[in-house]
Design a protein around this motif. Sequence first.
Motif, PDB file in Angstrom:
ATOM      1  N   THR A   1       0.730  -1.487  -0.292  1.00 49.65           N
ATOM      2  CA  THR A   1      -0.035  -0.033   0.216  1.00 49.65           C
ATOM      3  C   THR A   1       0.965   1.740   0.314  1.00 49.65           C
ATOM      4  OG1 THR A   1      -1.310  -0.536   1.177  1.00 49.65           O
ATOM      5  CG2 THR A   1      -2.088   1.006   1.326  1.00 49.65           C
ATOM      6  N   GLN A   2       1.858   1.505   0.872  1.00 51.85           N
ATOM      7  CA  GLN A   2       2.305   2.059   0.819  1.00 51.85           C
ATOM      8  C   GLN A   2       2.875   2.967  -0.230  1.00 51.85           C
ATOM      9  OE1 GLN A   2       4.808   0.710   4.776  1.00 51.85           O
ATOM     10  NE2 GLN A   2       3.838   2.372   5.637  1.00 51.85           N
ATOM     11  N   SER A   3       3.878   1.695  -1.274  1.00 56.82           N
ATOM     12  CA  SER A   3       4.555   1.837  -2.907  1.00 56.82           C
ATOM     13  C   SER A   3       3.185   2.277  -3.455  1.00 56.82           C
ATOM     14  CB  SER A   3       4.946   0.615  -2.884  1.00 56.82           C
ATOM     15  OG  SER A   3       6.328   0.043  -1.961  1.00 56.82           O
ATOM     16  N   ALA A   4       2.352   2.126  -3.686  1.00 55.32           N
ATOM     17  CA  ALA A   4       1.117   1.865  -4.615  1.00 55.32           C
ATOM     18  C   ALA A   4       0.732   3.200  -4.659  1.00 55.32           C
ATOM     19  CB  ALA A   4      -0.077   1.516  -4.224  1.00 55.32           C
ATOM     20  N   TYR A   5       0.611   4.024  -3.146  1.00 53.77           N
ATOM     21  CA  TYR A   5       0.258   5.437  -2.629  1.00 53.77           C
ATOM     22  C   TYR A   5       1.264   6.165  -3.087  1.00 53.77           C
ATOM     23  CZ  TYR A   5      -1.093   9.298   0.189  1.00 53.77           C
ATOM     24  OH  TYR A   5      -1.622  10.672   0.553  1.00 53.77           O
ATOM     25  N   ARG A   6       2.558   6.139  -3.217  1.00 52.73           N
ATOM     26  CA  ARG A   6       4.094   6.847  -3.851  1.00 52.73           C
ATOM     27  C   ARG A   6       3.420   6.452  -4.839  1.00 52.73           C
ATOM     28  NH1 ARG A   6       7.347   5.155   0.468  1.00 52.73           N
ATOM     29  NH2 ARG A   6       7.692   2.962  -0.987  1.00 52.73           N
TER      30      ARG A   6
ATOM     31  N   SER B   1      -5.791   6.454 -13.832  1.00 52.18           N
ATOM     32  CA  SER B   1      -7.396   5.354 -13.225  1.00 52.18           C
ATOM     33  C   SER B   1      -8.363   4.966 -14.467  1.00 52.18           C
ATOM     34  CB  SER B   1      -8.355   6.167 -12.552  1.00 52.18           C
ATOM     35  OG  SER B   1      -9.006   7.389 -13.283  1.00 52.18           O
ATOM     36  N   ARG B   2      -7.503   5.032 -15.448  1.00 55.50           N
ATOM     37  CA  ARG B   2      -8.880   3.913 -16.757  1.00 55.50           C
ATOM     38  C   ARG B   2      -8.141   2.730 -16.045  1.00 55.50           C
ATOM     39  NH1 ARG B   2      -8.369   8.662 -20.593  1.00 55.50           N
ATOM     40  NH2 ARG B   2      -9.600  10.417 -19.282  1.00 55.50           N
ATOM     41  N   LEU B   3      -6.822   2.309 -16.308  1.00 61.24           N
ATOM     42  CA  LEU B   3      -6.202   1.157 -16.120  1.00 61.24           C
ATOM     43  C   LEU B   3      -5.889   0.884 -14.485  1.00 61.24           C
ATOM     44  CD1 LEU B   3      -3.295   1.631 -18.942  1.00 61.24           C
ATOM     45  CD2 LEU B   3      -5.448   0.455 -19.133  1.00 61.24           C
ATOM     46  N   VAL B   4      -5.966   1.161 -13.768  1.00 56.19           N
ATOM     47  CA  VAL B   4      -5.421   0.836 -12.357  1.00 56.19           C
ATOM     48  C   VAL B   4      -6.209   1.718 -11.295  1.00 56.19           C
ATOM     49  CG1 VAL B   4      -3.130   2.067 -12.189  1.00 56.19           C
ATOM     50  CG2 VAL B   4      -4.293  -0.201 -10.739  1.00 56.19           C
ATOM     51  N   ARG B   5      -6.320   1.491 -10.206  1.00 52.42           N
ATOM     52  CA  ARG B   5      -7.493   1.820  -9.513  1.00 52.42           C
ATOM     53  C   ARG B   5      -6.047   2.147  -8.122  1.00 52.42           C
ATOM     54  NH1 ARG B   5     -12.972   2.297  -7.103  1.00 52.42           N
ATOM     55  NH2 ARG B   5     -12.632   3.100  -5.057  1.00 52.42           N
ATOM     56  N   LEU B   6      -5.697   2.839  -7.733  1.00 53.58           N
ATOM     57  CA  LEU B   6      -4.720   3.632  -6.904  1.00 53.58           C
ATOM     58  C   LEU B   6      -5.555   5.173  -6.374  1.00 53.58           C
ATOM     59  CD1 LEU B   6      -1.327   4.234  -9.003  1.00 53.58           C
ATOM     60  CD2 LEU B   6      -1.826   2.192  -6.935  1.00 53.58           C
ATOM     61  N   ASP B   7      -6.171   4.681  -5.462  1.00 60.59           N
ATOM     62  CA  ASP B   7      -6.688   5.746  -4.602  1.00 60.59           C
ATOM     63  C   ASP B   7      -5.735   6.439  -3.235  1.00 60.59           C
ATOM     64  OD1 ASP B   7     -10.175   5.646  -4.144  1.00 60.59           O
ATOM     65  OD2 ASP B   7      -9.338   3.128  -4.234  1.00 60.59           O
ATOM     66  N   SER B   8      -6.916   7.624  -3.922  1.00 55.59           N
ATOM     67  CA  SER B   8      -5.770   9.412  -3.249  1.00 55.59           C
ATOM     68  C   SER B   8      -5.570   8.926  -1.430  1.00 55.59           C
ATOM     69  CB  SER B   8      -6.225  10.413  -3.498  1.00 55.59           C
ATOM     70  OG  SER B   8      -7.400  10.270  -2.769  1.00 55.59           O
ATOM     71  N   HIS B   9      -6.186   7.650  -1.129  1.00 52.71           N
ATOM     72  CA  HIS B   9      -5.901   7.471   0.414  1.00 52.71           C
ATOM     73  C   HIS B   9      -5.521   5.780   0.822  1.00 52.71           C
ATOM     74  CE1 HIS B   9      -6.137   7.574   4.698  1.00 52.71           C
ATOM     75  NE2 HIS B   9      -6.489   8.769   4.809  1.00 52.71           N
ATOM     76  N   PRO B  10      -4.152   6.357   1.683  1.00 53.94           N
ATOM     77  CA  PRO B  10      -3.968   4.897   1.779  1.00 53.94           C
ATOM     78  C   PRO B  10      -4.966   3.157   2.122  1.00 53.94           C
ATOM     79  CG  PRO B  10      -2.255   6.170   2.697  1.00 53.94           C
ATOM     80  CD  PRO B  10      -3.799   6.496   2.455  1.00 53.94           C
ATOM     81  N   ILE B  11      -5.548   4.273   3.370  1.00 50.40           N
ATOM     82  CA  ILE B  11      -6.796   3.237   3.754  1.00 50.40           C
ATOM     83  C   ILE B  11      -7.473   2.353   2.836  1.00 50.40           C
ATOM     84  CG2 ILE B  11      -8.508   2.872   4.870  1.00 50.40           C
ATOM     85  CD1 ILE B  11      -7.965   4.553   7.091  1.00 50.40           C
ATOM     86  N   SER B  12      -7.522   3.658   1.737  1.00 48.95           N
ATOM     87  CA  SER B  12      -9.124   2.997   0.530  1.00 48.95           C
ATOM     88  C   SER B  12      -7.667   1.384  -0.293  1.00 48.95           C
ATOM     89  CB  SER B  12      -8.821   4.126  -0.409  1.00 48.95           C
ATOM     90  OG  SER B  12      -9.913   5.007   0.457  1.00 48.95           O
ATOM     91  N   ILE B  13      -6.392   2.064  -0.391  1.00 47.43           N
ATOM     92  CA  ILE B  13      -5.441   1.395  -0.961  1.00 47.43           C
ATOM     93  C   ILE B  13      -5.534  -0.727  -0.448  1.00 47.43           C
ATOM     94  CG2 ILE B  13      -3.658   1.022  -2.341  1.00 47.43           C
ATOM     95  CD1 ILE B  13      -3.135   3.506  -2.802  1.00 47.43           C
ATOM     96  N   PHE B  14      -5.171   0.063   0.619  1.00 42.82           N
ATOM     97  CA  PHE B  14      -4.882  -1.402   1.747  1.00 42.82           C
ATOM     98  C   PHE B  14      -5.989  -1.980   1.293  1.00 42.82           C
ATOM     99  CE2 PHE B  14      -4.921  -3.160   5.761  1.00 42.82           C
ATOM    100  CZ  PHE B  14      -4.001  -3.385   6.022  1.00 42.82           C
ATOM    101  N   SER B  15      -7.552  -1.009   1.399  1.00 42.30           N
ATOM    102  CA  SER B  15      -9.223  -2.601   1.688  1.00 42.30           C
ATOM    103  C   SER B  15      -9.015  -2.509  -0.032  1.00 42.30           C
ATOM    104  CB  SER B  15     -10.445  -1.531   1.773  1.00 42.30           C
ATOM    105  OG  SER B  15     -10.783   0.092   2.147  1.00 42.30           O
TER     106      SER B  15
END
Length: 254
Positions: free
Chosen positions: A168-173, A188-202
Amino acid sequence: MNGFEYSRFGWDDPVYNLQNAEEIFRAKSLLNNEALANKLVLDAGCGNGRYSYSAAKSGAQLFSLELGDGVDSTAENLAEFPNVQVVQGDIFHAPFADNTFDVIYSIGVLMHTGDARKATQRLASKLKIGGSMSVHVYGQGNPFYEYIDRTIRKRTIHLSAPELRRFTQSAYRMRQWLDRLGVADQASRLVRLDSHPISIFSWYGAPIATHHTYDEVKGWLAESHMTIVDTANQPPRLSAIRRKSDRQSIGPLS
Ligand SMILES: C[S@@+](CC[C@H](N)C(=O)[O-])C[C@H]1O[C@@H](n2cnc3c(N)ncnc32)[C@H](O)[C@@H]1O
């Protein structure tokens, strides 16, 4: 907060907090004060209760149903509201009689149940004739997005919690880097990388997460004798359906 503290996510988080929770709740549920005040309402899969908070403030008589063991902290989060009861239970075996609620909403939950269609039907059975129901699920993206998502999640759902945090930390960076380049929306059309670590984590840690189309959701609601009365659509991540007949329902996708 270390960026992964879910129990107060939506309260005092720098990004998701009580200042903007209500606006987000309205956008996802399409429910306003009038639709909620003094109504018997079910928040199905309430998580830490962040959207129960908004409904409770509107004066709903609210039951907040949650499967997970975090219900104790959900109850603490909502303790100030005498009009809220937090109940631990399963949407598929919800401990309520049929035809009970004036309003049911479920935000970001049904696609984690393993059978979103059946879950919708179970919830619909708890709704009074003439009531309204709002269903917010993950929308289906384009084939590349879906392929990439499947490929990443195939690995991430098996990671241990510390490994998932590191992922998650890497994805968030990466997300912050895309933001700085001004290309996060295109990515975001290709990969979901939310703007918050909790959202990425979940997102990447949820063992079951199905994605759905409008037509599917419409079909589920039609099977439960509901008619669309309103929609909102921001593909591939957010769309909404609102229905009204002998029952009304509202169903966003995210
Ligand atoms: C992504 S969280 C969303 C929580 C909350 N609605 C929100 O938007 O903050 C999904 C929640 O659904 C709950 N859930 C999943 N399956 C469920 C079921 N069968 N019955 C009740 N809750 C369920 C999970 O425990 C989790 O808290």
